[in-house]
Design an enzyme around this catalytic site. Structure first.
Site, PDB file in Angstrom:
ATOM      1  N   CYS A 172      35.724  30.520  10.884  1.00 33.31           N
ATOM      2  CA  CYS A 172      34.386  30.339  10.326  1.00 33.31           C
ATOM      3  C   CYS A 172      33.944  28.888  10.436  1.00 33.31           C
ATOM      4  O   CYS A 172      34.722  27.967  10.182  1.00 33.31           O
ATOM      5  CB  CYS A 172      34.402  30.767   8.858  1.00 33.31           C
ATOM      6  N   HIS A 192      42.889  50.000  76.289  1.00 36.85           N
ATOM      7  CA  HIS A 192      43.879  48.934  76.495  1.00 36.85           C
ATOM      8  C   HIS A 192      45.276  49.465  76.192  1.00 36.85           C
ATOM      9  O   HIS A 192      45.599  49.709  75.036  1.00 36.85           O
ATOM     10  CB  HIS A 192      43.561  47.732  75.599  1.00 36.85           C
TER      11      HIS A 192
END
Ligand code: ZN
Ligand code: ZN
Ligand code: ZN
Ligand code: ZN
Ligand code: ZN
Ligand code: ZN
Lengths: 150, 480
Positions: free
Chosen positions: B297, B145
């Site tokens: 904790c 193309h």
């Protein structure tokens, strides 16, 4: 470079218009087109005349044109704002396509709605669950919004 | 490498175990390390390298060279084939020997139908710009193309500006043929666009290479390479990001990539529902005074009545001892199948919230423990300044803090795993080990918060226990 391409396409569109479609460039802007499309025979849009706008971006034809319905339309691939879900207007665009091919593809989309690739979800669901009802809504919208009073 | 001090203490052994001199000692040591398969002892063992962009380029080019020499094709075509086949050279060579033409069509190097035939006139009209140029201004790919060079250039610029690189194809309608790198580079002249193209194409190549991963760290260019493409923990040597090699998000053992994705999506979808639990304050279960959590904790002590309780379940901390730590386990209603749909929905939400709350809580603890650690650093700095010990003396505390973070991180990721597990003996075992890990982590956290008054040996013992619990759980449940 794009101006020549636009010039050639514009000339061809007026010399040999695609059936049921008219596309005229704006007086002040050669990249903006006023489009009128007749609803295809046998579709729920038959008898209607739909207005669209088509704009060629700066990089056209390397970028696809922007197209939008201005007339209200009930269709699973067209949303409330008139935006169209069509592959060649997005990732399937090729610079070898033209304004003519784009408009013919939109016309074909009116004849063959694709509710599996929806843009308007509510419309698509209606189309899948109750096609008869969907078609009758599309017909009534056509009568209400797309038939010019004589 | 061992320091001399370490060697000395290790040398305190009976004569028959000892070796004549230091060099022998080191040699034997090295052999020992080689003989033990590290993946057996460490379930997270992962061999990887951190590469720079140049090192990756070199690595990719080796494959390109190998393939182009082997098949006698141009390097740019070899790149298209490699990208398409995830850089599997032997697969490409095999397919090429089998049916070269089919391979080239499937990889979008050749068109599926016969190439367009071109007339050899001196002048041609470009279908894109509709201008007529002399034929030497035209170029085509394998599909034939023809378009003018100017149109090709703009086509590439438009595509590159959209972030497309390896995916740029021919301009002809419905032509699938891909544009190879050298074709693009020959026609794109603007340096900034060329630069962008090279960057995008490099990203595409790395993404299609199964052994390579971009470090997910912000603005980090490092690429991690591993032969082992499993969901293992990778650490970037530059920005220190820790992530899962397989899926690239935050490391998530013992949960697998698919499950963590499902969990994160669920959390994002249900964030509204889960929001109400994210409060920082709770009432003491005994004297009902309001307590704010400001450490990581979960073993809390009421400042008013000194009651020891668990932040998660508000239960007595004594009951959280080394025995079955019930707090982490969700107790499913055994009769749920017979309940109404409403009750089932409520139960489903309750179950999700149980896991979500713990997931979220450990994430917060991680952040709070980081703050605790920063404060500790400042205090140690003051001690060192005033001559109470050296940085080396306090090094063990830093090791303890980073081990705590590592353990808590794994603990956090055990909750999505448990949420999606089916009830049964395997889940019971998992929750047992999870509870054990949780208990040891809270012990460790408690000791680190009180580091300056805790005995060093005691702390180091606790570190060892916590890490052992973590590896035990991963060995049994990490399935990669
Ligand atoms: Zn051209
Ligand atoms: Zn082509
Ligand atoms: Zn990094
Ligand atoms: Zn993963
Ligand atoms: Zn209290
Ligand atoms: Zn508890």
């Amino acid at each position: 470079m794009t101006s020549r391409r636009i010039l050639v396409e514009t000339k061809n569109l007026s010399k040999d218009p695609p059936p049921g479609i008219s596309a005229t460039p704006d007086e002040d802007n050669c990249r903006y087109f006023h489009v009128i499309m007749a609803g295809p025979k046998g579709s729920p849009y038959e008898g209607g005349l739909f207005k669209l706008e088509l704009f060629l971006p700066e990089n056209y034809p390397l970028c696809p044109p922007s197209v939008r319905f201005l007339t209200k339309i009930y269709h699973p691939n067209i949303d409330k704002l008139g935006r169209i879900c069509l592959d060649i207007l997005k990732d399937q665009w090729s610079p070898a396509l033209q304004i003519r091919t784009v408009l013919l593809s939109i016309q074909a989309l009116l004849s063959a709605p694709n509710p599996d690739d929806p843009l308007a979800n509510d419309v698509a669901n209606m189309w899948k669950n109750d096609e008869e009802e969907a078609i009758s809504v599309a017909k009534s919208w056509t009568r209400r919004y797309a038939v010019m009073d004589s | 490498m061992n320091t001399e001090g370490d060697v000395d203490s290790d040398m305190e052994c009976s004569d028959n175990e000892c070796f004549g001199d230091d060099s022998d000692y080191y040699n034997t040591d090295d052999i020992d390390i080689e003989q033990v398969d590290p993946s057996k002892n460490d379930p997270e063992y992962f061999e990887f390298e951190c590469l720079t962009e140049e090192q990756v380029e070199r690595l990719l080019n080796e494959s390109v060279e190998l393939l182009s020499n082997n098949l006698q094709i141009l390097p740019s075509l070899a790149k298209v084939l490699l990208h398409y086949h995830n850089w599997n050279v032997s697969e490409i060579i095999g397919k090429y020997r089998e049916n070269a033409s089919q391979l080239l069509i499937n990889s979008r190097v050749k068109p599926s139908s016969a190439p367009a035939s071109n007339n050899c006139s001196r002048y041609l009209t470009c279908p894109v710009c509709v201008l007529t140029h002399s034929s030497d201004k035209f170029l085509s790919l394998n599909c034939g193309h023809l378009f003018c060079k100017g149109c090709w250039t703009i086509h590439f610029e438009v595509q590159i500006n959209q972030g497309i690189s390896t995916g740029i194809s021919c301009m002809a309608r419905e032509c699938e043929v891909l544009v190879p790198e050298d074709f693009v580079l020959k026609l794109v002249l603007q340096p900034n666009i060329k630069e962008k193209y090279l960057q995008y194409i490099f990203q595409d190549y790395v993404k299609s290479h199964p052994q390579l991963r971009f470090c997910p760290g912000p603005n980090c260019q490092v690429v991690i390479k591993s032969q082992d493409t499993k969901a293992k923990r990778a650490t970037c040597s530059k920005c220190k990001s820790i992530f899962c090699f397989k899926c690239g998000i935050d490391y998530h053992a013992p949960t697998d990539c698919h499950t963590i994705q499902k969990w994160l999506t669920k959390c994002a979808d249900d964030s509204e529902t889960a929001n109400y639990i994210s409060a920082h304050t709770k009432d003491c279960p005994k004297c009902h005074i309001c307590i704010e959590k400001n450490g990581g904790c979960n073993h809390m002590q009421c400042y008013n009545c000194k009651y020891d309780f668990c932040w998660m379940c508000l239960g007595d901390w004594k009951a959280h001892g080394s025995e079955y730590y019930e707090c982490s386990r969700y107790k499913e209603n055994p009769n749920i199948a017979h309940e109404s749909v409403h009750a089932q929905a409520r139960e489903a939400l309750k179950k999700y919230l149980h896991y979500y709350e713990r997931w979220e809580n450990h994430l917060k603890s991680l952040k709070l423990e980081k703050e605790t650690f920063d404060k500790l650093k400042t205090r140690i700095n003051q001690k060192v300044m005033s001559g109470r010990g050296t940085w080396i003396d306090w090094q063990y505390l830093f090791t303890a803090a980073s081990l705590l973070a590592k353990c808590r991180y794994t603990l956090q990721y055990t909750y999505p795993y448990a949420y999606y597990m089916d009830t049964g003996p395997r889940k019971e075992l998992f929750e047992y080990q999870q509870a054990q890990l949780e208990a040891e982590i809270e012990n460790l956290s408690w000791k680190i918060e009180r580091a300056e008054t805790t005995d060093r040996g005691d702390l180091e013992n606790q570190m060892d226990i916590a890490e052992k619990r973590r590896t035990t759980l991963l060995k049994d449940f990490l399935d990669v």
